[in-house]
Design a protein around this motif. Structure first.
Motif, PDB file in Angstrom:
ATOM      1  N   GLY A  76       0.818  -1.198   0.000  1.00  0.00           N
ATOM      2  CA  GLY A  76       0.000   0.000   0.000  1.00  0.00           C
ATOM      3  C   GLY A  76       0.857   1.256   0.000  1.00  0.00           C
ATOM      4  N   GLY A  77       0.206   2.389  -0.142  1.00  0.00           N
ATOM      5  CA  GLY A  77       0.923   3.650  -0.128  1.00  0.00           C
ATOM      6  C   GLY A  77       0.041   4.771  -0.612  1.00  0.00           C
ATOM      7  N   MET A  78       0.675   5.905  -0.840  1.00  0.00           N
ATOM      8  CA  MET A  78      -0.041   7.060  -1.348  1.00  0.00           C
ATOM      9  C   MET A  78       0.332   7.263  -2.814  1.00  0.00           C
ATOM     10  N   GLY A 132      -4.919   7.839 -11.145  1.00  0.00           N
ATOM     11  CA  GLY A 132      -4.394   7.291 -12.389  1.00  0.00           C
ATOM     12  C   GLY A 132      -3.189   6.398 -12.202  1.00  0.00           C
ATOM     13  N   GLY A 133      -2.629   6.390 -11.012  1.00  0.00           N
ATOM     14  CA  GLY A 133      -1.472   5.561 -10.730  1.00  0.00           C
ATOM     15  C   GLY A 133      -1.829   4.106 -10.495  1.00  0.00           C
ATOM     16  N   SER A 134      -0.806   3.313 -10.194  1.00  0.00           N
ATOM     17  CA  SER A 134      -0.981   1.874  -9.988  1.00  0.00           C
ATOM     18  C   SER A 134      -0.273   1.425  -8.725  1.00  0.00           C
ATOM     19  N   LEU A 135      -0.771   0.347  -8.184  1.00  0.00           N
ATOM     20  CA  LEU A 135      -0.141  -0.312  -7.044  1.00  0.00           C
ATOM     21  C   LEU A 135      -0.313  -1.816  -7.205  1.00  0.00           C
ATOM     22  N   ARG A 136       0.580  -2.556  -6.593  1.00  0.00           N
ATOM     23  CA  ARG A 136       0.387  -3.992  -6.485  1.00  0.00           C
ATOM     24  C   ARG A 136       0.455  -4.370  -5.014  1.00  0.00           C
ATOM     25  N   LEU A 137      -0.661  -4.835  -4.508  1.00  0.00           N
ATOM     26  CA  LEU A 137      -0.732  -5.283  -3.131  1.00  0.00           C
ATOM     27  C   LEU A 137      -0.371  -6.762  -3.058  1.00  0.00           C
ATOM     28  N   GLU A 192     -11.730   7.345  -4.811  1.00  0.00           N
ATOM     29  CA  GLU A 192     -12.680   6.485  -4.102  1.00  0.00           C
ATOM     30  C   GLU A 192     -12.111   5.098  -3.794  1.00  0.00           C
ATOM     31  N   ASP A 193     -10.929   4.807  -4.296  1.00  0.00           N
ATOM     32  CA  ASP A 193     -10.251   3.555  -3.932  1.00  0.00           C
ATOM     33  C   ASP A 193      -9.515   3.682  -2.595  1.00  0.00           C
ATOM     34  N   THR A 194      -9.448   4.874  -2.055  1.00  0.00           N
ATOM     35  CA  THR A 194      -8.779   5.085  -0.776  1.00  0.00           C
ATOM     36  C   THR A 194      -9.452   4.273   0.317  1.00  0.00           C
ATOM     37  N   ALA A 195      -8.664   3.429   0.965  1.00  0.00           N
ATOM     38  CA  ALA A 195      -9.198   2.527   1.985  1.00  0.00           C
ATOM     39  C   ALA A 195      -8.054   1.712   2.568  1.00  0.00           C
ATOM     40  N   VAL A 196      -8.363   1.005   3.642  1.00  0.00           N
ATOM     41  CA  VAL A 196      -7.468  -0.041   4.123  1.00  0.00           C
ATOM     42  C   VAL A 196      -7.866  -1.328   3.406  1.00  0.00           C
ATOM     43  N   GLY A 204      -4.062  -5.597   7.232  1.00  0.00           N
ATOM     44  CA  GLY A 204      -4.438  -4.518   6.335  1.00  0.00           C
ATOM     45  C   GLY A 204      -3.274  -3.654   5.903  1.00  0.00           C
ATOM     46  N   THR A 205      -3.448  -3.043   4.733  1.00  0.00           N
ATOM     47  CA  THR A 205      -2.471  -2.097   4.213  1.00  0.00           C
ATOM     48  C   THR A 205      -3.236  -0.892   3.662  1.00  0.00           C
ATOM     49  N   GLN A 206      -2.744   0.293   3.970  1.00  0.00           N
ATOM     50  CA  GLN A 206      -3.446   1.515   3.601  1.00  0.00           C
ATOM     51  C   GLN A 206      -3.132   1.912   2.166  1.00  0.00           C
ATOM     52  N   VAL A 207      -4.183   2.218   1.422  1.00  0.00           N
ATOM     53  CA  VAL A 207      -4.048   2.782   0.081  1.00  0.00           C
ATOM     54  C   VAL A 207      -4.717   4.154   0.094  1.00  0.00           C
TER      55      VAL A 207
END
Length: 125
Positions: A9-11, A15-20, A89-93, A118-121
């Motif tokens: 997770g992270g900030m 339009g960006g991407s993450l891989r959890l 709106e994807d902001t969440a744990v 959990g991991t914070q996004v």
């Protein structure tokens, strides 16, 4: 001891991407259905994706279809959730969970047996 640990997770900007990542210790993830869930402040937890034991079936919430991809790496005993085109709106744990089941299909509405911490996004410009 059975344990799930999320990371990745992270900030990020919209339009960006993450891989959890969801890594397991004490048991083999491939024998379990794995679900990814998220909970935003003031909102109920919602299921966003799941993958069946063995990985033959996946499922996604309508709100994330086309942007989220769930996958397994058996060699690493890890399940991933790739998130593209992140929105505020994807902001969440985000939590991963494991369900001991023999069913070929997965469901995000069933009871899951083990949960990670959990991991914070956070998606913000």
């Amino acid at each position: 001891q059975l344990q799930l640990v999320e990371s990745g997770g992270g900030m990020v900007q919209p339009g960006g991407s993450l891989r959890l990542s969801c890594a397991a210790s004490g048991f083999t993830l491939d024998y379990y259905a794995i679900g990814w869930f998220r909970q935003a402040p003031g909102k109920e937890r919602e299921g966003v994706s799941c993958i069946s034991r063995g990985g033959g079936s996946t499922n996604y919430a309508d709100s994330v279809k086309g942007r989220f991809t769930i996958s397994r790496d058996k060699s690493k005993n890890t399940v991933y959730l790739k998130i593209n085109n992140l929105k505020p709106e994807d902001t969440a744990v985000y939590y991963c969970a494991a369900r001991n089941t023999l069913q070929a299909m997965c469901s995000m509405t069933r009871v899951y047996d083990y949960w990670g911490q959990g991991t914070q996004v956070t998606v913000s410009s």
